[in-house]
Design a protein around this motif. Structure first.
Motif, PDB file in Angstrom:
ATOM      1  N   GLU A  19       1.028  -1.499   0.256  1.00 52.08           N
ATOM      2  CA  GLU A  19      -0.474   0.010   0.202  1.00 52.08           C
ATOM      3  C   GLU A  19       1.186   1.470  -0.025  1.00 52.08           C
ATOM      4  OE1 GLU A  19      -2.392   2.257   3.162  1.00 52.08           O
ATOM      5  OE2 GLU A  19      -3.401  -0.159   2.736  1.00 52.08           O
ATOM      6  N   HIS A  20       0.295   2.626  -0.798  1.00 52.75           N
ATOM      7  CA  HIS A  20       1.290   3.677  -1.080  1.00 52.75           C
ATOM      8  C   HIS A  20       0.224   4.587  -1.063  1.00 52.75           C
ATOM      9  CE1 HIS A  20       5.172   0.919  -1.976  1.00 52.75           C
ATOM     10  NE2 HIS A  20       4.173   0.934  -2.386  1.00 52.75           N
ATOM     11  N   GLU A  62       4.646  -5.366   3.409  1.00 51.60           N
ATOM     12  CA  GLU A  62       4.831  -6.674   3.841  1.00 51.60           C
ATOM     13  C   GLU A  62       5.059  -7.450   3.841  1.00 51.60           C
ATOM     14  OE1 GLU A  62       0.878  -6.707   4.774  1.00 51.60           O
ATOM     15  OE2 GLU A  62       0.095  -4.957   3.821  1.00 51.60           O
ATOM     16  N   LEU A  63       6.529  -7.418   2.893  1.00 53.56           N
ATOM     17  CA  LEU A  63       7.136  -8.601   2.927  1.00 53.56           C
ATOM     18  C   LEU A  63       7.701  -8.355   5.130  1.00 53.56           C
ATOM     19  CD1 LEU A  63       8.757  -8.453   0.278  1.00 53.56           C
ATOM     20  CD2 LEU A  63       6.624  -9.738   0.073  1.00 53.56           C
ATOM     21  N   ARG A  64       7.807  -6.923   5.011  1.00 55.77           N
ATOM     22  CA  ARG A  64       8.918  -7.365   5.872  1.00 55.77           C
ATOM     23  C   ARG A  64       8.221  -6.933   7.139  1.00 55.77           C
ATOM     24  NH1 ARG A  64      11.804  -5.370   2.213  1.00 55.77           N
ATOM     25  NH2 ARG A  64      13.767  -6.086   1.599  1.00 55.77           N
ATOM     26  N   GLN A  65       6.901  -6.688   6.963  1.00 56.22           N
ATOM     27  CA  GLN A  65       5.919  -6.323   8.577  1.00 56.22           C
ATOM     28  C   GLN A  65       6.181  -5.326   8.754  1.00 56.22           C
ATOM     29  OE1 GLN A  65       2.669  -8.108   9.315  1.00 56.22           O
ATOM     30  NE2 GLN A  65       3.536  -8.838   6.567  1.00 56.22           N
ATOM     31  N   GLU A  66       6.430  -4.037   7.847  1.00 56.77           N
ATOM     32  CA  GLU A  66       7.045  -2.398   8.521  1.00 56.77           C
ATOM     33  C   GLU A  66       5.665  -1.591   7.899  1.00 56.77           C
ATOM     34  OE1 GLU A  66      11.520  -3.542   9.250  1.00 56.77           O
ATOM     35  OE2 GLU A  66      10.774  -1.983   7.881  1.00 56.77           O
ATOM     36  N   ILE A  67       5.955  -0.387   8.760  1.00 49.51           N
ATOM     37  CA  ILE A  67       5.445   1.284   7.983  1.00 49.51           C
ATOM     38  C   ILE A  67       6.783   1.854   8.032  1.00 49.51           C
ATOM     39  CG2 ILE A  67       3.566   2.028   8.121  1.00 49.51           C
ATOM     40  CD1 ILE A  67       1.774   0.375   9.902  1.00 49.51           C
ATOM     41  N   SER A  68       6.528   3.282   7.316  1.00 43.84           N
ATOM     42  CA  SER A  68       6.963   3.704   7.534  1.00 43.84           C
ATOM     43  C   SER A  68       6.270   4.835   6.793  1.00 43.84           C
ATOM     44  CB  SER A  68       8.589   3.920   6.430  1.00 43.84           C
ATOM     45  OG  SER A  68       8.069   3.851   4.751  1.00 43.84           O
ATOM     46  N   VAL A  69       6.631   6.546   7.574  1.00 43.49           N
ATOM     47  CA  VAL A  69       6.077   7.538   6.511  1.00 43.49           C
ATOM     48  C   VAL A  69       7.144   8.315   7.109  1.00 43.49           C
ATOM     49  CG1 VAL A  69       4.453   7.500   8.474  1.00 43.49           C
ATOM     50  CG2 VAL A  69       6.263   8.087   9.539  1.00 43.49           C
ATOM     51  N   ALA A  82      -4.363   1.180  11.541  1.00 47.06           N
ATOM     52  CA  ALA A  82      -5.246   1.382  11.356  1.00 47.06           C
ATOM     53  C   ALA A  82      -4.822   3.079  11.472  1.00 47.06           C
ATOM     54  CB  ALA A  82      -6.298   1.248  11.793  1.00 47.06           C
ATOM     55  N   ALA A  83      -4.227   3.413  12.795  1.00 52.18           N
ATOM     56  CA  ALA A  83      -4.390   4.798  13.877  1.00 52.18           C
ATOM     57  C   ALA A  83      -3.349   5.551  12.481  1.00 52.18           C
ATOM     58  CB  ALA A  83      -3.485   4.860  14.836  1.00 52.18           C
ATOM     59  N   LEU A  84      -2.363   4.692  11.266  1.00 49.70           N
ATOM     60  CA  LEU A  84      -1.561   6.128  10.444  1.00 49.70           C
ATOM     61  C   LEU A  84      -2.074   6.193   9.322  1.00 49.70           C
ATOM     62  CD1 LEU A  84       1.939   4.481  10.815  1.00 49.70           C
ATOM     63  CD2 LEU A  84       1.711   6.542  11.705  1.00 49.70           C
ATOM     64  N   ALA A  85      -3.195   5.127   9.360  1.00 50.29           N
ATOM     65  CA  ALA A  85      -4.399   5.145   8.190  1.00 50.29           C
ATOM     66  C   ALA A  85      -4.966   6.553   7.793  1.00 50.29           C
ATOM     67  CB  ALA A  85      -5.829   4.132   7.833  1.00 50.29           C
ATOM     68  N   GLN A  86      -5.766   6.892   9.381  1.00 54.94           N
ATOM     69  CA  GLN A  86      -6.140   8.047   9.944  1.00 54.94           C
ATOM     70  C   GLN A  86      -5.895   9.509   9.146  1.00 54.94           C
ATOM     71  OE1 GLN A  86      -9.454   8.525  13.380  1.00 54.94           O
ATOM     72  NE2 GLN A  86      -9.703   5.892  13.271  1.00 54.94           N
ATOM     73  N   LEU A  87      -4.615   9.144  10.505  1.00 57.82           N
ATOM     74  CA  LEU A  87      -3.359  10.088  10.261  1.00 57.82           C
ATOM     75  C   LEU A  87      -3.323  10.489   9.179  1.00 57.82           C
ATOM     76  CD1 LEU A  87      -0.936   9.562  13.064  1.00 57.82           C
ATOM     77  CD2 LEU A  87      -2.757  10.994  13.428  1.00 57.82           C
ATOM     78  N   VAL A  88      -3.508  10.216   8.076  1.00 52.28           N
ATOM     79  CA  VAL A  88      -2.654   9.837   6.419  1.00 52.28           C
ATOM     80  C   VAL A  88      -4.108  10.951   5.633  1.00 52.28           C
ATOM     81  CG1 VAL A  88      -3.068   9.169   3.903  1.00 52.28           C
ATOM     82  CG2 VAL A  88      -1.326   8.303   6.089  1.00 52.28           C
ATOM     83  N   GLU A  89      -4.983  10.199   6.583  1.00 52.04           N
ATOM     84  CA  GLU A  89      -6.613  11.202   5.310  1.00 52.04           C
ATOM     85  C   GLU A  89      -6.621  12.794   6.107  1.00 52.04           C
ATOM     86  OE1 GLU A  89      -9.983   7.729   6.376  1.00 52.04           O
ATOM     87  OE2 GLU A  89      -9.263   9.203   7.399  1.00 52.04           O
ATOM     88  N   GLN A  90      -5.606  12.781   7.047  1.00 53.78           N
ATOM     89  CA  GLN A  90      -5.624  14.578   8.155  1.00 53.78           C
ATOM     90  C   GLN A  90      -4.222  14.961   7.487  1.00 53.78           C
ATOM     91  OE1 GLN A  90      -5.770  14.741  12.258  1.00 53.78           O
ATOM     92  NE2 GLN A  90      -7.958  12.736  11.930  1.00 53.78           N
ATOM     93  N   ASP A  91      -3.411  14.043   7.174  1.00 60.80           N
ATOM     94  CA  ASP A  91      -2.476  14.888   6.352  1.00 60.80           C
ATOM     95  C   ASP A  91      -1.205  13.829   5.329  1.00 60.80           C
ATOM     96  OD1 ASP A  91       0.276  16.287   5.949  1.00 60.80           O
ATOM     97  OD2 ASP A  91       0.831  16.222   7.767  1.00 60.80           O
ATOM     98  N   PRO A  92      -1.956  14.012   4.708  1.00 65.90           N
ATOM     99  CA  PRO A  92      -1.687  13.418   3.490  1.00 65.90           C
ATOM    100  C   PRO A  92      -0.037  12.883   2.898  1.00 65.90           C
ATOM    101  CG  PRO A  92      -3.557  14.317   2.331  1.00 65.90           C
ATOM    102  CD  PRO A  92      -3.075  14.953   3.433  1.00 65.90           C
ATOM    103  N   LEU A  93       0.564  14.325   3.439  1.00 64.65           N
ATOM    104  CA  LEU A  93       2.247  14.117   3.048  1.00 64.65           C
ATOM    105  C   LEU A  93       2.791  13.513   3.948  1.00 64.65           C
ATOM    106  CD1 LEU A  93       2.950  17.965   1.733  1.00 64.65           C
ATOM    107  CD2 LEU A  93       2.627  15.528   0.591  1.00 64.65           C
ATOM    108  N   ILE A  94       1.889  12.495   5.087  1.00 64.45           N
ATOM    109  CA  ILE A  94       2.415  11.670   5.842  1.00 64.45           C
ATOM    110  C   ILE A  94       3.446  10.269   4.832  1.00 64.45           C
ATOM    111  CG2 ILE A  94       2.557  10.301   7.697  1.00 64.45           C
ATOM    112  CD1 ILE A  94       0.974  12.265   8.894  1.00 64.45           C
ATOM    113  N   ASP A  95       2.399  10.094   3.980  1.00 62.27           N
ATOM    114  CA  ASP A  95       2.731   9.704   2.924  1.00 62.27           C
ATOM    115  C   ASP A  95       3.318   7.768   3.504  1.00 62.27           C
ATOM    116  OD1 ASP A  95       3.123   8.807   0.502  1.00 62.27           O
ATOM    117  OD2 ASP A  95       5.473   9.350   0.318  1.00 62.27           O
TER     118      ASP A  95
END
Length: 681
Positions: free
Chosen positions: A357-358, A406-413, A388-401
Motif C-alpha cells: 500500500e502506498h 508487507e514483506l517485512r511487516q514494516e510501516i514507514s512514514v 489503522a491509526a496511521l491510515a487516519q493520520l494520512v487522511e488528515q495529512d496526506p504528505l505523511i505518505d
C-alpha cells in the motif's frame, strides 16, 4: 454580506496565533485574549498544541468587519507542518504574513512569501512585536524589501520600538514623502500611472493613489506593510482597516451550482469523518446528496458554519463560507465537492498488485518531505491498530505518505523534520493508545533516467507465463514534469481496460526504481500490445486459462518496465537544502572544516557589520547535525536558515531502499510469488 477567507502565515514564534487572538478580541468575538504560553488560545485547541506552545493543525475562526465576514485560517509556523499551510493556500482570498520585529525575515518567512507571490495571493505584511527589546523598524523594512519583495509600501511609522509604549502611527495622505514614495512604487506596475507620474507627480491625488494601492494589492503586485504588537494591540486597528480596504472581499453566487473545495479532514468525537469545505458557489443543505472527488458521493448529515469565533450548527451553507460537513465518508483532502475532478492537493491511496500500500500525494506548492522513518509498535500485538491509526493520520495529512512493506511487516512514514516525528509519536499514544518507537531517520532520494530504454514480452514466447503482450519504452523527462503515459499502439488494438491496467501499473511501479527510489519524472510509451480474446468452453463458462484478464497485464508490466529501466539506466539524486548562515567573523575559519565534512558547498561570504553572512547548499541529511553543532561552534550567535532547493546526483556510494513489492528485478523470484498459472514451463 461579502466574505474574505484570510490566512495568517508566519515563521514559528513570530506571533501569528497571538495576532489571531488580538483580532478576535478587537472584533468583539472574545472578551479575554488567550495566551500561547498558557495554552488558552482559541485556535490552538489540541492538547499537544497547548503543551508545546506551537500551532500543529490549521484552525478556522470567523469574525465580522463592518459588512465583511472574515473566515480567518491560523496556520502552523513550524516548517515540519508546512503541509497544513499547503492545504490552506487553495482556499485563501488574501493573507497576512507576520514577521517578528526582533528576529526579522526568517527561513520560513522567505518560503511562504515566495509561494504567496507565485500563487498571486494578495498579501499584507504585519511586523509584530515592536514592543519587544531588540525590535527594529527600518532594518526589518529593508530586509523585507531585499529578501521578500521590493514592492512593499510602509503604511505608517512605528515609534517607541523596544518599549511597552511602542505604537504605530498610520499615514493619512498628508505626508509628502509617503505620497511620493507610494506614487513611485505604484507607477512601476501601471503604465498609465507611470505616464501621469512622469508628467507631474505632484498632481496625483492621494484618493487616486489609495484606490490604485487597493487594486494593485488585490493583484498581488504590491504588499502594504503595517507595524504593531499583538500583545499590546498597537497597530492592530490600522491592520484591520488595511484588511477591509485593501484585500479582495466579495459576494458569491449562492444560487449557482454547488461547488466547493475540501482543504482539511478531521475526525469527530465518534470517529466520524469531518470535511472542512470552502464553498465557491451554490448552497448546500442537510440531507443533500453531494458528489465529491472522481466518483464519490454521500448524503450530508450535518453542517456547521464558522460564525463569531465558533462553528455553529446550521441547516445550510452558502457560497463564500467555510463549512464543516459530516456524512461524506469517502471524501479526501483536495476533493472537489459538487463538481467533477480533483483540485488542489490530490491525495489517494493505491494498492499495487502485490498488496503493498502506498499513499500518493501530488503537492502543489511546497517541496515534498525529504525524510522518512520506520514506525515500530512497542507491543507487536498493536501492529494492526498502528496501521489503522496511521491510515487516519494520512487522511488528515496526506504528505505523511504512508508506505507499507508487507514483506517485512514494516510501516514507514515521510517527514519534514524531527519535531513532526515527536508529534506523530505523541498523537498515536494519546489519541489511539498505541505506543511506538522509530528507527533512524533517513533521507528520501529520487531516481532519474540517464538514458532511454525499451523492452517487450510477447504472449506465448520466451517463457512469458501471462496471456498478455506488453512493450514499453522509457525516456527522460524534464524535472517536475511528472510521469506521462503515451500510446504508440492503436487505441483499439486491445480493450481499454487492459490499457488502463498497464498505465496504472506503470505509475505504481515507478514508486520503486532500480535502486528502490521513486522515479518522479519520465515518459513511458506503450509500444507493443496483445491479448487473448475472451473464450469459453462449449458449455459457455468463461475460462481464464484461455482468455486474457487485467491481472495478466498487471503482473507482466512490472517485468517489462524494470527491463526497460535497466537498459535506460538511472541515477540516484539526493535532496539539497540552500542555507544562509549568519555568524561572528572570528569563528568562520573553524566552521569551514565542519561544513566540508557535512558535504556543504558554501559560496564566498559577505560581511554585515562585524558578522559574516554565508550562503550555499547542503545535503538535507546533514541539516539536522549542522543545527545541533551550530550553537557550540558559534558561541550561540550563529543563525541558520535552510530550505529545500533541489535534487542533485549522489556522489560516492549509491544509497538503495528496500523494496516493498515482489521485486520484478529478479525474474525467477518474482514469478514464483505472483504466478498462479504457468504456461509452457
Amino acid at each position: 454580506m461579502r466574505t474574505l477567507n484570510l490566512g495568517i502565515l508566519a515563521h514559528v514564534d513570530a506571533g501569528k496565533t497571538s495576532l489571531t487572538e488580538r483580532l478576535l478580541h478587537t472584533a468583539g468575538v472574545i472578551d479575554e485574549i488567550g495566551s500561547v504560553d498558557d495554552g488558552s488560545t482559541r485556535t490552538d485547541s489540541l492538547a499537544l498544541e497547548r503543551q508545546r506552545g506551537i500551532t500543529i493543525k490549521s484552525a478556522v475562526v470567523s469574525f465580522v468587519i463592518d459588512d465583511i465576514t472574515v473566515n480567518l485560517i491560523d496556520t502552523p509556523g513550524h516548517p515540519d507542518f508546512i503541509a497544513e499551510v499547503e492545504r490552506s493556500l487553495g482556499v485563501l482570498d488574501g493573507a497576512v504574513l507576520v514577521i517578528s520585529a526582533v528576529e526579522g525575515v526568517q527561513a520560513q518567512t522567505r518560503v511562504l512569501m515566495r509561494t504567496l507571490r507565485r500563487l498571486r495571493i494578495p498579501t499584507i505584511v504585519f511586523v509584530n512585536k515592536i514592543d519587544r527589546r531588540g525590535a527594529h523598524g527600518e532594518r526589518v523594512l529593508r530586509s523585507v524589501a531585499e529578501r521578500l519583495s521590493p514592492a512593499v509600501v510602509p503604511m505608517g511609522a512605528a515609534y517607541g520600538l523596544g518599549t511597552r509604549g511602542a505604537g504605530f502611527a498610520p499615514y493619512d495622505g498628508t505626508e509628502t514623502a509617503f505620497v511620493s514614495g507610494l506614487a513611485e512604487t505604484l507607477a512601476d506596475h501601471d503604465d498609465a500611472l507611470m505616464a501621469a507620474y512622469l508628467d507631474d507627480a505632484a498632481v496625483l491625488p492621494y484618493g487616486l493613489l489609495h484606490r490604485e494601492l487597493a487594486a494593485q494589492t488585490r493583484r498581488a503586485a504590491v504588499h502594504p506593510v503595517y507595524f504593531g504588537s499583538a500583545i499590546t494591540g498597537a497597530g492592530v486597528d490600522a491592520l484591520i482597516t488595511g484588511v477591509k480596504e485593501l484585500l479582495p472581499a466579495s459576494e458569491r453566487d449562492a444560487e449557482g451550482a454547488v461547488l466547493g473545495t475540501v482543504f482539511k479532514i478531521d475526525r469527530g468525537p465518534a470517529g466520524e469523518k469531518v470535511a472542512y469545505v470552502r464553498m465557491l458557489s451554490g448552497t448546500v443543505r442537510t440531507r443533500d446528496r453531494l458528489t465529491f472527488g472522481r466518483d464519490g458521493a454521500g448524503k450530508v448529515t450535518a453542517i456547521s458554519v464558522f460564525d463569531q469565533g465558533s462553528a455553529v450548527p446550521r441547516e445550510s451553507v452558502e457560497a463564500g463560507r467555510i463549512a464543516v460537513l459530516r456524512g461524506l465518508g469517502g471524501v479526501r483532502i483536495g476533493d472537489t465537492v459538487g463538481g467533477t475532478g480533483v483540485t488542489g492537493v490530490t491525495a489517494r491511496t493505491g494498492v499495487s498488485p502485490d498488496g503493498a500500500e502506498h499513499s500518493r500525494v501530488s503537492p502543489e506548492h511546497f517541496a515534498p518531505p525529504t525524510l522518512e522513518t520506520v514506525v515500530v509498535p512497542c507491543r507487536p500485538a498493536d501492529r494492526g491498530a498502528l496501521h489503522a491509526a496511521l491510515a487516519q493520520l494520512v487522511e488528515q495529512d496526506p504528505l505523511i505518505d504512508l508506505r507499507q512493506d508487507e514483506l517485512r511487516q514494516e510501516i514507514s512514514v515521510s517527514l519534514y523534520g524531527e519535531v513532526q516525528k515527536e508529534v506523530i509519536q505523541a498523537t498515536l499514544a494519546n489519541d489511539f493508545g498505541v505506543e511506538v518507537t522509530f528507527r533512524e531517520t533517513t533521507t528520501i532520494c529520487v531516481e532519474r533516467l540517464t538514458g532511454s530504454g525499451a523492452a517487450f514480452e510477447i504472449m506465448g514466447k520466451d517463457h512469458n507465463p501471462f496471456l498478455a503482450t506488453v512493450g514499453l519504452r522509457v525516456d527522460p523527462a524534464p524535472v517536475d514534469s511528472g510521469v506521462e503515459f503515451r500510446l504508440e499502439v492503436e487505441l483499439g488494438s486491445m480493450p481499454f481496460a487492459f490499457m488502463k491496467a498497464v498505465e496504472e501499473t506503470v505509475k505504481e511501479s515507478l514508486f520503486q526504481g532500480i535502486h528502490g527510489w521513486r522515479i518522479p519524472d519520465c515518459t513511458v510509451t506503450l509500444t507493443h500490445s496483445g491479448y487473448a480474446a475472451r473464450q469459453s468452453h462449449s458449455h459457455g463458462v468463461f475460462d481464464k486459462s484461455m482468455s486474457s484478464t487485467a491481472g495478466d497485464f498487471r503482473n507482466l508490466t512490472p517485468l517489462v518496465l524494470m527491463s526497460a529501466l535497466q537498459q535506460a539506466g538511472t541515477a540516484v539524486h539526493e535532496p539539497m537544502h540552500r542555507f544562509r548562515l549568519e555568524l561572528p567573523a572570528d569563528v568562520y575559519g573553524a566552521l569551514l572544516p565542519v561544513l566540508a565534512r557535512l558535504r556543504a558547498v558554501p559560496r564566498t561570504p559577505s560581511t554585515r557589520g562585524d558578522a559574516y553572512v554565508l550562503e550555499g547548499e547542503i545535503p538535507a541529511a546533514q541539516v539536522h547535525e549542522l543545527e545541533q553543532r551550530l550553537p557550540t561552534l558559534t558561541r550561540g550567535e550563529g543563525v541558520l536558515e535552510s530550505a529545500f532547493d533541489r535534487y542533485r546526483p549522489v556522489t560516492g556510494a549509491i544509497p538503495s531502499r528496500p523494496r516493498t513489492d515482489h521485486d520484478p528485478l529478479h525474474r525467477k523470484e518474482y514469478l514464483l510469488r505472483v504466478v498462479r498459472r504457468i504456461a509452457g514451463g
